[in-house]
Every structure is written in structure tokens, then in C-alpha cells.
Design an enzyme around this catalytic site. Structure first.
Site, PDB file in Angstrom:
ATOM      1  N   ARG A   1       0.812  -1.155  -0.008  1.00 37.33           N
ATOM      2  CA  ARG A   1      -0.072   0.023  -0.003  1.00 37.33           C
ATOM      3  C   ARG A   1       0.836   1.149  -0.089  1.00 37.33           C
ATOM      4  NH1 ARG A   1      -4.585  -1.952   4.323  1.00 37.33           N
ATOM      5  NH2 ARG A   1      -5.455  -3.591   2.789  1.00 37.33           N
TER       6      ARG A   1
ATOM      7  N   HIS B   1      -6.078   5.515   6.534  1.00 37.63           N
ATOM      8  CA  HIS B   1      -6.838   4.331   6.666  1.00 37.63           C
ATOM      9  C   HIS B   1      -6.754   3.429   8.012  1.00 37.63           C
ATOM     10  CE1 HIS B   1      -9.041   0.403   5.119  1.00 37.63           C
ATOM     11  NE2 HIS B   1      -7.559  -0.042   5.377  1.00 37.63           N
TER      12      HIS B   1
END
Ligand SMILES: Cc1cc2nc3c(=O)[nH]c(=O)nc-3n(C[C@H](O)[C@H](O)[C@H](O)COP(=O)(O)OP(=O)(O)OC[C@H]3O[C@@H](n4cnc5c(N)ncnc54)[C@H](O)[C@@H]3O)c2cc1C
Length: 637
Positions: free
Chosen positions: A330, A401
Site C-alpha cells: 500500500r 486508513h
């Protein structure tokens, strides 16, 4: 205080077994003499509460939602990792361990990560036994898909609702114990402080969110499974109630906060559409199995995606990282998207977005297969954007996130406050500077089902008969502080809403302590945050009163804590003069724009000790040793 991480010695594959054997046990008849407070009923909290009660402990479990089933874990979409090697594609405990240490950019503890990989096998068996409906292949075997940072398929999933299904499994186990009277469940109770007696955690103070009643609770140990703090950025993929209050109040009472600056910016959220938005929506990483990420090769290209010919598209992840392609971890995918947008290749009305395109996959596999795999995500995307992703590419952009930072815990998941344990996203433990996709559910359930239920016994065993109750003066003292604080929030009656100050904090954090950080920007933030905190405490307007449901008051209390945490995050980010995983300091990058670690100076966990609001915290360092996975420049090419 010296940090004792209690990492066992010996061959890594034997450490957890040996440690379990060495720990003290509470015999079955004595377990019912111990009370444990479990704050949080997400995947970590629900699994821990159920497992401890199953063992015989008396558990009091608290959450602020109206039911344990609404914990933020329910939002998890894509899946959960486990080294089962069902695909026979070369997976193993060692490979999951290796991928996780490397994925975390060599900033996690080897022993913890190895245990996580070992326990991952048991989690799947446990969930299956509970009836969690994982996706299956035609043969009936459990299916897997791939997530970033791995070249094997080890992610178990239940369509795009894995968190929900796992939570229902844990919830059933919890409900069984509630029925048996071993767990007392207290929904709509928010923990506002932890109570220490002779330096050990012996209780909490809560506020009943329906009646406003402030209450005291005593136990032999306290466990926090209260989730992550991405909402410090205001806009994030987290549920709007997610907060840092429980962890932060514990920090102020002596629990060290580890690596607060390690935050994960997820590459595939729906881009922000307007000023007044209060939340961002995640599009699961699983979509990168079949979706291809691209931008137009020419800057400022305004043509609809469909009119841009193949040779005028830049599939930049496939170009830059041919070995992993769209499935790079990510941090790497997020940074690459930002670089493309910064260079003027962004798409969509705001030009802050990149495409995630399924045209190839639909052509190859057919719409039906794509629908089976990701149907609910496509539907969600269409409802939010009004665009049909079967026809046009999705638009995505990185968003806050997950938080790898959290309260420091030792190998037994105990914080620096004896008797205070921390599990799930709330602790800093296993992911280093970047968490791999589908590993948060794995860690939360590992902690809750398979680690804490053993380790808490080691703390409790020698404390038989040492009960305190809520009449102890320490409870009255902390309760008074909580009351004063609530009263103060209600008395300010200033001119700004809680949300407007939170939004300002979020923008500041995103710009100065978000995907890219500089010493200059962080220093500016460190000047701005105390000013904003002052503005909050003198000019916020909290509506209503304290004796009823009062969301404005709840939010204000949480924001007050974010305003203190933000400062620590920036301080930690400034102090860490290197780039690693999700922490990208622009001053420290390779020629190709990748994170440049400085192992000689920064191979440590930064554990911060609170010394008072507005006062310099003290940094303690836990040195990390890598005996098995030798640190190298991460490469996904
Ligand atoms: C949209 C989205 C999708 C995701 N998808 C995946 C995925 O596919 N795979 C994966 O591995 N991870 C995923 N994650 C990450 C993962 O969902 C979380 O890290 C994980 O569920 C956290 O679980 P937890 O039990 O630690 O915390 P939570 O589920 O956040 O639970 C926190 C609990 O603590 C309680 N609580 C908090 N503060 C207090 C307080 N002060 N007083 C009382 N109670 C309190 C809450 O009520 C709640 O019960 C995703 C995250 C998001 C945002």
C-alpha cells in the site's frame, strides 16, 4: 523505565511454544475468581472477551456502539491472511513471516511477526468452526485471493464483507458467554479514563452515552481493544466514531505510545468530492487482483477514460514494478498515485485521482465472474459516484486508513502500565512501518483468540486475592477529573463547531504529516497544533447538556484527545529522520523516489512517555534485531 519487550530467545519457530510453557498458569478453578475489563468489542475485543470467558474469567465488556456487532471491524472488506498454502503456490509460515517483516519495512519485531504467522492457521480453523462463510471453490475447498506485498494467494475472504462475517463469528462466541453469565456486556458506554492503584491498572471510568451517567468499574486487569486513530485526519476510511480516547487517556496515565507517526494511507479510496464531506469510502485492495491502475500519459488530458487509446495510457505500477505490478504494498501504491497526480496526470473533476480499470478483466473473465468477486463493492461505488464501474474505470485516490502506531506492548501484549493490555489496531505490535493488506484482521484475531487469553494469566496468577473495589480513593479521584473535563467542555460555549475545528486539524495533518512529510512542514504543524488546541478550549461550542444523548459532547471529548495526539505524531515524524513504509520524509528518498531507511540510526521502536500537555514527551527506544530477515532496500520490481 527500561523497556522490557520480553522477547523469548531460541529458534524463532519454538519461541511462542516455549514462552507459553514458561508462563504461569491460573488453574481452572481459580480463573473464576478473576475479573477482567475488556474495552472494545471489535474483532480483537469480541474474540478476546469470548475466549477469556470460555476459559473461566469473568469479563465486563464495553463499547460505545449500541451493539458489539457495529464495531468498526464490520467495515473490513477484502479478507484475512493465513499461511495455509491451500493454493499449493509455495506459501508457508516462514513466507508469511518474511513478507510481513519486509512489508513493514523492517520496523517490526521478528518474534511477534513469526508468532502471528504461526497462529494465522488456527484463526481460519476457528472461524470455519464458527460457521464463517468464507468463499469456496467449486471443489468445496476454501478459496484465496492475492493482496499486496505477496506473490502467493493467501487471503481468505467472504465476498467484500469479510470483516462483517468474522465479526458475526466472534459475536456469536461472545453472545454465548453473555448468555452463560460469564460476560457482562455494556454497550453505549464510553471509557473516559483508566484507574491505576499502586501503579497497576485496576479499573476504568465510563460515561453512559444514553444517560450521561459517569460510572466506576473495577477489575483485576484491563484490556483495551479500542481500534485505530486515523480519524485524526478527519477524512479517512474509518467509521466516524473511531477515536483515540481510550488509548490516549491510558497514555496520559503512563502507557507509552509507540511509533505514533506510522499511519497507513490506503491507495484505493473513492476521491474526495467536496468540502463538506465527513468520510471517505474504501474500495478494497482485493480489487487490485483484477483492476489495472493507470493515468493518461499526457498531463491534463481531459478526455473521458474510454476515449484514451491504450498507447496513451500509463499503467505506472506495472511499468515501475513488473514483478508485483498492481499488487505492490500500500505505501508504494499510494506514493506512486500521489506522484502521478502531483505531476499533472490526475483524473476526474478535481484531478486528484487515478483510474482503476476492470475492462481487461471483464473481457478475460466475463462480467459475471467480476460480479461474483466484487459485486457489492461495484454497487457501493456506483451508489456513491453515480458511475458504473462495469462500463467506466473507477476513480481512486489514497486516504488515511489504518494506524500501525499505538500503545507500546511487550510480547505478552502488556503495556508499560502493569495490568493494562492492548490488542488489535490499538497496539503498535506487528506491522512495523507499513501493514500488508488483510493482516489487520489476522492480528486482531490472533491477539484476541490465541495470544492474550494465555498471556493475561501470567499477569494474574501471582495476584490471587489482591482485589480492589471502586471505593478505593483512586477511583473517586479519576472520576472527579472526568467530571471536571466534561463540565469544562460544556461550559466553553464558544463560536466554533467541533467539526469545524476537527476539519482544520485534519487538513493540517494531511498536508504536513500525511503521505509526504518534511522537517519544515512538521515544524510548522508543531506550531499550529497548540494554537488550534487553544482555540478549541476557548472557542468551541458544545451543544446540549451532559445528562442525555449528546453527540456534540462525545465528539468534543474525542477531538480534545486528537488535538494532543496530533502533536505527538508530528514530533515522532520529525524525530524519525528517515523514510520507512508509510512514513515518507521527502528529505530521505532514493533516486527513484522510494523510501530510504537509515538503519544505522533508526532501527528502533520509538516509545513516547507523556510528561504533560504541551510539555516535551520523553523518547524511549526499543532496539530491533533482525536475525532471520536481514534488512535490505525493499524491492518489488
Ligand atoms: C473500510 C475498511 C476496510 C478494511 N478492510 C480490511 C480487510 O479487508 N482486511 C484487514 O485485515 N483489515 C481491514 N481493515 C482494517 C481492520 O478492519 C481494522 O484494523 C480492525 O477491524 C480493527 O479491529 P479492532 O478490534 O482492533 O478495532 P475496532 O473494530 O475499531 O473496534 C474498536 C472497539 O472499541 C470500542 N471503543 C473504542 N473506544 C472506546 C471507548 N473509549 N470506550 C468504549 N469502547 C470503545 C468500539 O466501540 C469498538 O467496539 C479495514 C479497515 C477499514 C476502515
Amino acid at each position: 523505565m527500561t523497556l522490557d519487550s520480553k522477547i523469548p530467545s531460541g529458534p524463532i519457530e519454538d519461541r511462542w511454544d516455549n514462552h507459553r510453557f514458561a508462563m504461569k498458569l491460573v488453574n481452572p478453578a481459580n480463573k473464576r475468581k478473576f475479573d477482567v475489563i475488556m474495552v472494545g468489542s471489535g474483532l480483537a475485543g469480541a474474540s478476546a472477551a469470548a475466549s477469556m470467558a470460555e476459559l473461566g474469567y469473568n469479563v465486563q465488556c464495553f463499547c460505545y456502539q449500541d451493539t458489539a456487532r457495529r464495531a468498526h471491524s464490520i467495515a473490513a472488506q477484502g479478507g484475512i491472511n493465513a499461511a495455509k498454502n491451500y493454493q499449493n503456490d509455495g506459501d508457508s509460515i516462514y513466507r508469511l513471516f518474511y513478507d510481513t517483516v519486509k512489508g513493514g519495512d523492517f520496523r517490526s519485531r521478528e518474534a511477534n511477526v513469526y508468532r502471528l504467522a504461526q497462529v494465522s492457521l488456527e484463526i481460519i480453523d476457528q472461524a470455519v468452526a464458527q460457521g464463517v462463510p468464507f468463499a469456496r471453490e467449486y471443489s468445496g475447498l476454501l478459496d484465496n485471493r492475492s493482496f499486496g506485498g505477496a506473490q502467493v494467494s493467501r487471503t481468505f475472504y467472504a465476498r467484500g464483507q469479510t470483516g462483517q462475517q468474522l465479526l458475526l463469528g466472534a459475536y456469536q462466541a461472545l453472545a454465548r458467554q453473555v448468555k452463560k453469565g460469564k460476560v457482562q456486556m455494556y454497550p453505549r458506554h464510553e471509557m473516559l479514563d483508566v484507574v491505576l492503584v499502586d501503579g497497576e491498572a485496576k479499573g476504568i471510568i465510563t460515561r453512559d452515552l444514553n444517560t450521561g451517567k459517569i460510572e466506576r468499574w473495577a477489575a483485576d486487569a484491563v484490556v483495551l481493544g479500542t481500534g485505530g486513530y486515523s480519524r485524526v485526519f478527519y477524512l479517512s476510511t474509518n467509521a466516524m466514531g473511531c477515536n483515540v480516547t481510550a488509548a490516549w487517556r491510558a497514555h496520559k496515565r503512563g502507557a507509552y505510545f509507540a511509533n505514533p507517526c506510522y499511519t497507513q494511507i490506503h491507495p484505493t479510496a473513492i476521491p474526495q468530492a467536496g468540502e463538506h464531506q465527513s468520510k471517505l469510502t474504501l474500495m478494497s485492495e482485493s480489487l487490485r487482483n483484477d483492476g489495472r491502475i493507470w493515468v493518461p500519459k499526457s498531463q491534463g488530458d481531459d478526455r473521458p477514460a474510454i476515449q484514451i487509446p491504450e498507447d496513451e495510457r500509463d499503467y505506472y505500477l506495472e511499468r515501475r514494478y513488473p514483478a508485483f505490478g498492481n499488487l505492490v504494498p500500500r505505501d508504494i501504491a499510494s506514493r506512486a498515485a500521489k506522484q502521478m497526480v502531483d505531476k499533472g496526470h490526475g483524473v476526474g473533476p478535481t484531478k486528484v485521482g487515478v483510474y482503476l480499470d476492470f475492462a481487461d478483466a471483464i473481457g478475460r473473465l466475463g462480467k459475471k465472474v467480476i460480479e461474483e468477486r466484487y459485486g457489492n463493492l461495484f454497487e457501493m461505488y456506483e451508489k456513491i459516484t453515480g458511475e458504473d464501474p462495469y462500463e467506466v474505470p473507477m476513480r481512486i485516490y489514497p486516504a488515511p486508513h489504518y494506524t500501525m502506531g499505538g500503545l507500546w506492548v511487550d510480547y505478552e501484549l502488556q503495556s508499560t502500565v502493569p495490568g493494562l493490555f492492548v490488542i488489535g489496531e490499538a497496539n503498535f505490535s506487528d506491522h512495523g512501518a507499513n501493514r500488508l493488506g488483510a493482516s489487520a484482521l489476522m492480528q486482531g484475531l490472533a491477539d484476541g483468540y490465541f495470544v492474550l487469553p494465555y498471556t493475561i494469566g501470567n499477569y494474574l496468577a501471582p495476584r490471587m486475592g489482591q482485589k480492589v473495589d471502586t471505593d478505593h480513593p483512586a477511583f473517586a479521584e479519576v472520576e472527579q477529573e472526568v467530571n471536571d473535563r466534561v463540565g469544562k467542555l460544556l461550559s466553553i460555549q464558544g463560536e466554533r463547531t467541533v467539526d469545524s475545528i476537527h476539519r482544520e486539524l485534519g487538513t493540517l495533518m494531511w498536508e504536513k504529516c500525511g503521505m509526504a512529510r518534511t522537517a519544515e512542514g512538521l515544524k510548522e504543524a508543531l506550531e499550529e497544533i497548540p494554537r488550534l488546541r487553544e482555540e478549541f478550549w476557548t472557542n468551541v461550542r458544545v451543544l446540549g447538556d451532559g445528562e442525555e444523548i449528546n453527540e456534540s459532547l462525545e465528539k468534543a471529548g474525542r477531538l480534545a484527545d486528537f488535538l494532543e495526539l496530533a502533536e505527538l505524531m508530528c514530533r515522532d515524524a520529525l524525530d524519525r529522520e528517515e523514510s520507512c513504509g508509510g512514513h515518507f520524509r521527502e528529505e530521505h528518498q532514493t533516486e527513484e523516489g522510494e523510501a530510504l531507511r537509515r538503519d544505522d540510526e533508526f532501527t528502533y521502536v520509538a516509545a513516547w512517555e507523556h510528561k504533560g500537555v504541551g510539555r516535551e514527551p520523553v523518547l524511549h527506544k526499543e532496539d530491533l534485531e533482525f536475525e532471520y530477515v536481514k534488512p535490505s532496500q525493499r524491492s518489488y520490481k
